[in-house]
Design a protein around this motif. Structure first.
Motif, mmCIF file in Angstrom:
data_model
loop_
_atom_site.group_PDB
_atom_site.id
_atom_site.type_symbol
_atom_site.label_atom_id
_atom_site.label_comp_id
_atom_site.label_asym_id
_atom_site.label_seq_id
_atom_site.Cartn_x
_atom_site.Cartn_y
_atom_site.Cartn_z
ATOM 1 N N ARG A 1 1.979 10.144 -9.317
ATOM 2 C CA ARG A 1 1.309 10.182 -10.945
ATOM 3 C C ARG A 1 0.218 12.092 -10.265
ATOM 4 N N THR A 2 -0.341 11.858 -9.170
ATOM 5 C CA THR A 2 -1.074 12.802 -8.768
ATOM 6 C C THR A 2 -0.001 14.680 -9.297
ATOM 7 N N ASP B 1 3.352 5.492 -5.718
ATOM 8 C CA ASP B 1 2.364 5.742 -6.977
ATOM 9 C C ASP B 1 1.512 6.946 -7.764
ATOM 10 N N ARG B 2 0.719 6.772 -6.256
ATOM 11 C CA ARG B 2 -0.450 7.426 -6.851
ATOM 12 C C ARG B 2 -0.180 9.316 -5.972
ATOM 13 N N ARG B 3 0.489 9.261 -5.343
ATOM 14 C CA ARG B 3 1.035 10.816 -5.178
ATOM 15 C C ARG B 3 2.220 11.024 -6.215
ATOM 16 N N ARG C 1 7.006 10.550 -14.278
ATOM 17 C CA ARG C 1 5.691 10.036 -13.997
ATOM 18 C C ARG C 1 5.304 8.482 -14.673
ATOM 19 N N ALA D 1 2.325 1.581 -3.607
ATOM 20 C CA ALA D 1 0.576 2.118 -4.238
ATOM 21 C C ALA D 1 0.666 3.491 -3.917
ATOM 22 N N LEU D 2 0.415 4.034 -2.442
ATOM 23 C CA LEU D 2 0.396 5.949 -2.070
ATOM 24 C C LEU D 2 1.288 6.189 -2.416
ATOM 25 N N HIS E 1 1.289 -1.412 0.184
ATOM 26 C CA HIS E 1 -0.149 -0.036 -0.260
ATOM 27 C C HIS E 1 0.791 1.673 -0.178
#
Length: 847
Positions: free
Chosen positions: A718-719, A714-716, A788, A711-712, A708
C-alpha cells in the motif's frame, strides 16, 4: 477516365491467374467474395482497382488487356496487403454529424461516400473505400464480361469453396441482401436492407471474436435505423443486443475498459429507437456517447464541446444550427469559411510548442488528443531526440464539425446560393490545406524513423519504455530493500514475500541474535553475580525458531538471564585444626537459566526455564562455624566481617589466646560462573543433567509472526502503491515516484500517438487496442491503483509490464513498413476531405 496512381511500389507480382473455371462466375458469387473473410481483402482490392482504372472496352479482351488488368489487381493487392483486418462499416470519421445530430438537427443526413468520388490513389483511403466497394460490388462488375470476371476471380472462388460452410453461407446471404438493395425501388427500402446487412455482419464478426468491428457495424447500422425511424430493425438490434451473454460483454473490458459501457449504450439506443417518434433524441444521445468513447476515449461529447476555449465556435453554432434564411445562411457560411481558413490552430485547440517535461505532459494527456496534437508531436520528437518539422496541426474535431455544418447549409432546402464562390474556397484553401497536412504528417513520421524501416516512432517508444521499465524495477527493488531494512533486524534471513514455514524437522531461519548477553534476571537473586555471559550457538538453538522469527521481525526480543543462583548440598568443615570457631563451607552451585520473549507492548512470555546443579563441589565461604550460616544458600554480603575465636592453650604465653579472622568468599560467584560457563553450557543442553521447569512451544508466536508478515506485506504494498500512483515527486521514495511517472507518461503517450497517426489501426485491431486501453494494457498508474485495491504485489507488475510491452511489439511488427513509417490519415479528416471533394465535384458538374 480516372488514372490510378500507385504510391507504393512493391517487389514482385502475385502469380497470375491460370486456372480455368468451368462455371460462369456470377455477380452474386463475386459479391460474396467481398464478404468472405478469407477473400474479402483481395476481392475489394480488385474492385477498387477496377473503379480507379475506369471503364474499358470489354468486347474483345486481348492477352495484353488481361495482363494489364491482372497487373493492376495484383499491384492493388500488394499495396493493400498488411492493412488492418477488412472492415465493412463507414461509421468512423463522423464527429461533426454526431455533434449536430445530438444538438437537435434531426434532419441531418448521414454522409455516405460515393464511388464517383474515388480519389486518384484510393488506397490512401483504404478503410473507407474498401467498405464502399463491398456494398457496390454487384454494380462495379455488372459491366464486365463473364469471361473476364472468371479470369480475375477464379482463384478466389476456389478459396471460397474451401472456406468453412458458415462463412460461405454468411457471404452468400450478404450478396443476396446487396442484390435486393440494388433492386429496391425506394431509397427507404434500400436503407432498411442496409440496416439488416450491417446487423448480420455485426453478428458474424461478434461470433468471430472481432468485437471492435462488430461494435462499429452496430453503430453504423443504428445510425441508419435512426435516420429512417425504422422501428422494426430497431427491435431486431435490441433483441440481439439484449441476448448477448453478460459474461461475454464483461470480458470486453480486456479490449477496452469502456467497451462494455459502449455496448450498454447501444442497447439503450436500440431500445429507444423502437419508439422513434418519442425517444429518438435519447437514442441519438446514447449513440453519440458511444462514438465519443470509441474515438476520443471520453464518456460524452460534452467533455470536449462544453470547454470555454470553444467560445467562438459555440457562438457560431447557436446562430447557424437552425438557420433557414438565405442571409443568415450566407453569414454562417462566411463564418465557417473564416474558421476553416484559420485552420483552428490556436494553442487552446491544438496545443503549444512546449515546455516539454513529464510533469507538463501528464497534464496535457488529461485532455482530448486532438486538442493537444501539436504538443504531443513536439514532446514525442523532443523525447526521442529527433529534430523534425512538427506537422502544422489544426483541430480535426472542429474541422469535422465545420464541414458537417457546411454540408448542411449548402443542402438547405429553398436556399439559392452561389456555389461557385464556395467551390473556390474549397479548391483554393480547404482541400490544399488538407493535402498539405497529410504530406507534413507523412514526412514527420518518416523523419522520426531516421530512415530505418524498423525504427518508426512507435518502435522507438517501445525501446524507450523497455529501458524505463528496467529503471523502474531498479528503483522498486531499492525501495523494497529499504522497507525490509526498516521492518526487520540486521542479518535477518526471512523472505517477507513467502509464507513462514514451521514444520517438524525444518529450519525456517538461521537468524540468531549473536549480540545477546546473559545477565541476572534480578540482582537480588543472583547471589552477588554481575557477570555478563555470552551464549553459544548451541545454547541459542535451544530457543524455538518461531521466537527467532518474531525477534527478527521486531515483534519483540529474545533474552536470556540467570536466576536463583545459590549453593546447595552445603557442608561445613573446621578450617583450623586448633580452632573450632571457624569453618569452610562447601556445596554445589545451583542456578536457573531463563529464556524469555519480551513483546513490544512490554508483555514477557517465558520460553524455557532450565535448572542446573553442578556435580563438583566447591568451597564457597569461610567464616564462623555456625549452623545458622550453614542454612544460608548464599553468603553474599557476609564477607569481610570479623570472627573472633579462642584457641586451645597448648603453648601458653607463646601465642594469644584469642584470634580474629575475617569471613571471605574464596571464589566470587561471578568468577565461578565465568570460569565454568563453557562446561555448564554443554550441561544445560543435556536433559539428564538439568531440570526443565518450563518449555513453551513456538506455534503461537509463529502464527503471530505470520500474521505480522502479511500485515508488513500489505503495508509495504500500500505504501509503494500510494507513492507510485502519486504525482508528488517530492515525497519519500521520490526516485521511485519519478520512475513510475516516466513509465506512466510513455504508456499513455503511446496510445495518443496511435490515436493521432494510426487511428484506423487502433479502432480495428482488438489486440493492439487491448494493450493500450484494456484491463491488461501497457503499465500505468492505473495498474498500480488496481494492484493496491486487489492485493496484487507491485513487483509482479513490472514483469507484467515487460510481458505486455513485448506483446504490443509483436503485434505492431505485424504491420508493414509502409504503414508504420507513413501513418494513416485520421478518420475525421479523411471523411471531411471526401465530403469537401464531393461538393467540389458536384459544383464542377452542375449545369
Amino acid at each position: 477516365m480516372r488514372i490510378f496512381s500507385y504510391s507504393m511500389v512493391m517487389l514482385g507480382i502475385l502469380m497470375m491467374v491460370s486456372a480455368n473455371v468451368s462455371a460462369e462466375m456470377t455477380l452474386r458469387q463475386i459479391t460474396a467474395l467481398h464478404w468472405l473473410p478469407e477473400t474479402a481483402n483481395i476481392a475489394r482490392a480488385y474492385s477498387i482497382a477496377e473503379v480507379a482504372s475506369g471503364p474499358q472496352e470489354m468486347s474483345s479482351v486481348d492477352a495484353k488487356g488481361q495482363e494489364t488488368r491482372r497487373a493492376q489487381s495484383s499491384q492493388s493487392l500488394m499495396t493493400a496487403r498488411g492493412l488492418p483486418t477488412v472492415s465493412s462499416h463507414l461509421a468512423s470519421g463522423h464527429w461533426g454529424y454526431w455533434v449536430l445530430t445530438r444538438q437537435g438537427d434531426a434532419s441531418r443526413s448521414f454522409f455516405m461516400p460515393s464511388l464517383e468520388d474515388l480519389p486518384p490513389d484510393p488506397f490512401l483511403e483504404w478503410p473507407i473505400w474498401q467498405a464502399v466497394v463491398a456494398r457496390e460490388a454487384t454494380a462495379i462488375w455488372a459491366g464486365v464480361g463473364a469471361a473476364q470476371r472468371e479470369k480475375i476471380f477464379g482463384d478466389l472462388w476456389r478459396v471460397f469453396e474451401q472456406a468453412p460452410n458458415a462463412h460461405q453461407q454468411h457471404a452468400l446471404s450478404q450478396a443476396r441482401r446487396i442484390e435486393r438493395m440494388r433492386a429496391a425501388r425506394a431509397e427507404s427500402t434500400a436503407q432498411t436492407i442496409l440496416s439488416s446487412l450491417l446487423l448480420a455482419e455485426s453478428q458474424f464478426q461478434w461470433r468471430r471474436a472481432h468485437y471492435l468491428e462488430s461494435v462499429w457495424l452496430l453503430l453504423e447500422g443504428m445510425m441508419h435505423v435512426a435516420s429512417q425511424e425504422d422501428a422494426q430493425n430497431a427491435r431486431f438490434y435490441a433483441n440481439w443486443l439484449n441476448d448477448l451473454p453478460e459474461d461475454e460483454v464483461r470480458q470486453l473490458r480486456q479490449i477496452d475498459i469502456n467497451l462494455p459501457v459502449i455496448v450498454a449504450l447501444l442497447v439503450d439506443s436500440a431500445t429507444h429507437l423502437i419508439n422513434p417518434s418519442k425517444e429518438r433524441d435519447l437514442a441519438v444521445e446514447r449513440m453519440a456517447s458511444a462514438y465519443s468513447r470509441l474515438t476520443l476515449f471520453v464518456s460524452n461529447p460534452s467533455i470536449y464541446l462544453d470547454q470555454p476555449i470553444r467560445g467562438e465556435t459555440l457562438s457560431e453554432s447557436g446562430a447557424c444550427l437552425s438557420a433557414t434564411k438565405p442571409r443568415v445562411i450566407s453569414e454562417c457560411l462566411a463564418d465557417l469559411n473564416q474558421s476553416l481558413a484559420n485552420h483552428f490552430q490556436s494553442e487552446e485547440l491544438v496545443g503549444a510548442n512546449g515546455p516539454y517535461s513529464s510533469q507538463f505532459l501528464l497534464r496535457e494527456l488529461d485532455l482530448i488528443s486532438w486538442q493537444r496534437a501539436r504538443y504531443l508531436d513536439g514532446y514525442t520528437q523532443w523525447r526521442l531526440g529527433q529534430a523534425c518539422q512538427v506537422p502544422r496541426w489544426f483541430n480535426l474535431l472542429e474541422w469535422s464539425l465545420a464541414t458537417a455544418w457546411w454540408q448542411g447549409l449548402m443542402d438547405a432546402d429553398g436556399v439559392d446560393l452561389d456555389g461557385d464562390q464556395y467551390q473556390s474556397n474549397v479548391n483554393s484553401e480547404w482541400l490544399p490545406r488538407v493535402a498539405q497536412f497529410k504530406q507534413e504528417a507523412h514526412q514527420w513520421l518518416e523523419c522520426m524513423s531516421g530512415g530505418s524501416p524498423k525504427s518508426n516512432v512507435i518502435a522507438k517508444f517501445v525501446e524507450l519504455q523497455r529501458g524505463l521499465l528496467d529503471a523502474l524495477s531498479v528503483e522498486l527493488e531499492t525501495a523494497m530493500a529499504n522497507f525490509y531494512r526498516e521492518a526487520v533486524r540486521p542479518q535477518s534471513d526471512i523472505d517477507l514475500d513467502q509464507p513462514l514455514i514451521l514444520e517438524q524437522g525444518m529450519t525456517p531461519t538461521s537468524y540468531r541474535n549473536t549480540e545477546l548477553k546473559i545477565t541476572p534476571c534480578d540482582p537480588v537473586r543472583a547471589c552477588g553475580s554481575r557477570v555478563e555471559l555470552t551464549p553459544s550457538s548451541v545454547l541459542l538453538d535451544l530457543v524455538p525458531a518461531g521466537f527467532w522469527i518474531a525477534d527478527q521481525m521486531r515483534l519483540g526480543e529474545v533474552s536470556f538471564c540467570y536466576d536463583n543462583v545459590r549453593w546447595t548440598d552445603r557442608q561445613m568443615s573446621i578450617a583450623r585444626a586448633n580452632d573450632s570457631g571457624v569453618a569452610d563451607y562447601s556445596g554445589r552451585l545451583s542456578f536457573n537459566l531463563l529464556a524469555e520473549f519480551t513483546h513490544t507492548n512490554g508483555d514477557i512470555e517465558p520460553i524455557f526455564n532450565r535448572h542446573l546443579e553442578t556435580k563438583e563441589r566447591a568451597n564457597f565461604f569461610f567464616g564462623r562455624a555456625d549452623e545458622a550460616q550453614l542454612e544460608m544458600d548464599c553468603p553474599y554480603g557476609l564477607d569481610g566481617q570479623p570472627v573472633q575465636s579462642t584457641l586451645e592453650n597448648e603453648r601458653a604465653g607463646l601465642v594469644p589466646e584469642r584470634l580474629t579472622y575475617f569471613t571471605s568468599i574464596p571464589t566470587p560467584t561471578s568468577a565461578y560462573l565465568s570460569a565454568n560457563w563453557e562446561t555448564w553450557q554443554l550441561a544445560l543442553l543435556d536433559d539428564e543433567q538439568v531440570t526443565i521447569h518450563h518449555a513453551t512451544g513456538d506455534r503461537a508466536i509463529y502464527l503471530e509472526a505470520e500474521r505480522h508478515r502479511r500485515a508488513l506485506i500489505d503495508r509495504r504494498e500500500r505504501t509503494l502503491a500510494t507513492q507510485m500512483s502519486s504525482l508528488e515527486t517530492q515525497a519519500s521514495n521520490r526516485q521511485l515516484v519519478a520512475a513510475m511517472l516516466e513509465v506512466d507518461a510513455i504508456s499513455r503517450l503511446m496510445r495518443r500517438i496511435l490515436e493521432l497517426h494510426y487511428g484506423w489501426v487502433l479502432n480495428r485491431d482488438d489486440l493492439l487496442r487491448s494493450l493500450v486501453a484494456g484491463e491488461e494494457s501497457l503499465l500505468s498508474r492505473d495498474d498500480i491503483r488496481m494492484a493496491r485495491d486487489q492485493g496484487i504485489q507491485i513487483e509482479s507488475l513490472i514483469a507484467r509490464g515487460h510481458q505486455r510491452l513485448d506483446q504490443f511489439e509483436q503485434q505492431w511488427e505485424r504491420y508493414p513498413d509502409s504503414l508504420t513509417q507513413s501513418g494513416q490519415v485520421p478518420a475525421e479528416l479523411m471523411m471531411s476531405e471526401i465530403m469537401l471533394r464531393t461538393f467540389s465535384d458536384e459544383q464542377s458538374t452542375a449545369p
